[in-house]
Scaffold this motif. Structure first.
Motif, PDB file in Angstrom:
ATOM      1  N   UNK A  26       0.822  -1.209   0.000  1.00 25.43           N
ATOM      2  CA  UNK A  26       0.000   0.000   0.000  1.00 25.43           C
ATOM      3  C   UNK A  26       0.856   1.259   0.000  1.00 25.43           C
ATOM      4  N   UNK A  27       1.980   1.211   0.716  1.00 24.48           N
ATOM      5  CA  UNK A  27       2.882   2.374   0.743  1.00 24.48           C
ATOM      6  C   UNK A  27       3.440   2.643  -0.652  1.00 24.48           C
ATOM      7  N   UNK A  28       3.783   1.584  -1.374  1.00 28.28           N
ATOM      8  CA  UNK A  28       4.263   1.772  -2.748  1.00 28.28           C
ATOM      9  C   UNK A  28       3.152   2.325  -3.630  1.00 28.28           C
ATOM     10  N   UNK A  29       1.959   1.834  -3.438  1.00 23.77           N
ATOM     11  CA  UNK A  29       0.827   2.248  -4.281  1.00 23.77           C
ATOM     12  C   UNK A  29       0.436   3.705  -4.051  1.00 23.77           C
ATOM     13  N   UNK A  30       0.401   4.138  -2.790  1.00 27.14           N
ATOM     14  CA  UNK A  30      -0.140   5.458  -2.474  1.00 27.14           C
ATOM     15  C   UNK A  30       0.902   6.519  -2.146  1.00 27.14           C
ATOM     16  N   UNK A  36       3.070  12.980  -8.290  1.00 27.35           N
ATOM     17  CA  UNK A  36       3.602  14.333  -8.506  1.00 27.35           C
ATOM     18  C   UNK A  36       2.897  14.956  -9.707  1.00 27.35           C
ATOM     19  N   UNK A  37       2.414  16.195  -9.542  1.00 29.15           N
ATOM     20  CA  UNK A  37       1.686  16.905 -10.598  1.00 29.15           C
ATOM     21  C   UNK A  37       0.480  16.114 -11.095  1.00 29.15           C
ATOM     22  N   UNK A  38      -0.180  15.421 -10.213  1.00 32.02           N
ATOM     23  CA  UNK A  38      -1.351  14.628 -10.544  1.00 32.02           C
ATOM     24  C   UNK A  38      -2.521  15.157  -9.732  1.00 32.02           C
ATOM     25  N   UNK A  39      -3.704  15.273 -10.319  1.00 31.02           N
ATOM     26  CA  UNK A  39      -4.842  15.782  -9.550  1.00 31.02           C
ATOM     27  C   UNK A  39      -5.234  14.881  -8.376  1.00 31.02           C
ATOM     28  N   UNK A  44      -4.088  10.702  -2.610  1.00 26.76           N
ATOM     29  CA  UNK A  44      -3.033   9.723  -2.320  1.00 26.76           C
ATOM     30  C   UNK A  44      -2.353  10.041  -0.998  1.00 26.76           C
ATOM     31  N   UNK A  45      -2.134  11.322  -0.730  1.00 23.32           N
ATOM     32  CA  UNK A  45      -1.491  11.721   0.521  1.00 23.32           C
ATOM     33  C   UNK A  45      -2.370  11.342   1.716  1.00 23.32           C
ATOM     34  N   UNK A  46      -3.666  11.575   1.605  1.00 22.69           N
ATOM     35  CA  UNK A  46      -4.586  11.190   2.686  1.00 22.69           C
ATOM     36  C   UNK A  46      -4.597   9.678   2.890  1.00 22.69           C
ATOM     37  N   UNK A 164       7.720  14.318   2.184  1.00 22.30           N
ATOM     38  CA  UNK A 164       7.392  14.552   0.791  1.00 22.30           C
ATOM     39  C   UNK A 164       8.140  15.756   0.227  1.00 22.30           C
ATOM     40  N   UNK A 165       9.382  15.953   0.690  1.00 23.11           N
ATOM     41  CA  UNK A 165      10.218  16.986   0.122  1.00 23.11           C
ATOM     42  C   UNK A 165       9.999  18.373   0.692  1.00 23.11           C
TER      43      UNK A 165
END
Length: 195
Positions: A26-30, A36-39, A44-46, A164-165
């Motif tokens: 799940x961590x890889x998926x979300x 990045x730059x995706x609506x 995904x962050x939530x 996340x940077x």
């Protein structure tokens, strides 16, 4: 919080290895880096936050066994006082002003109060103040791993972890706080174990 086992899609009878495997998938998926730059990045962050919380909760329950209960001395986010839980929620949602108001009316300046004040200071980018509050919390409750982890991060430079940077001083919605740091350290520890 939802049932942590259902969030990870595993049975409560799943082995530790199965839980860890489900978490990693799940961590890889979300992971937000994938969006990045995706609506869908906010979604995904939530979801990633929910997955991390579920994994941490399962790990805490299993470490404590049947004797684990809130307030048992192993104080984690789930063991927060009712006032502390409200403050943590405000901090994690980025509502620092509300967190500060709630801290002013907090019943006592105990270890949890100091930890939460440190979390607010960290979120504001006031790293030296955060360090002092975390140190006081650890001095008051030396066996509390959450407080100790926050202090350890601060002693290693405070700003090492970047969620996340983004750093603690960015002040934006995605800036991290001490609770996030503890979660990240715990997850990194679990992911790096080669059992």
């Amino acid at each position: 919080m939802k049932d942590p086992y259902s969030v990870l899609g595993v049975s409560p009878k799943a082995s530790d290895g199965e839980v860890k495997k489900a978490y990693r998938e799940l961590a890889r998926k979300y992971h937000p880096d994938n969006y990045h730059d995706n609506p869908l990045s906010d979604l995904a962050q939530e979801k990633m936050k929910e997955v991390n919380e579920a994994y941490n909760e399962i790990t805490r329950m299993r470490e404590g066994g049947d004797s684990f209960r809130p307030g048992s001395g192993s104080s984690y986010t789930s063991n927060s006082s009712p006032e502390g839980a409200k403050i943590r929620s405000a901090i994690n949602s980025g509502n620092i002003r509300l967190a500060e108001e709630l801290l002013r009316s907090y019943p006592s300046k105990n270890a949890e109060w100091n930890f939460l004040m440190g979390s607010v200071a960290y979120r504001k980018g006031w790293l030296s103040e955060a360090l002092e509050y975390f140190q006081t919390a650890v001095n008051m409750e030396p066996d509390n791993r959450e407080y100790r982890q926050a202090l350890d991060v601060m002693n290693r430079g405070g700003g090492m972890y970047r969620q996340y940077g983004r750093g603690p001083m960015s002040g934006g919605q995605n800036s991290c706080d001490a609770c996030d740091i503890c979660t990240a350290l715990f997850c990194m520890n679990m992911c790096c174990r080669c059992n």
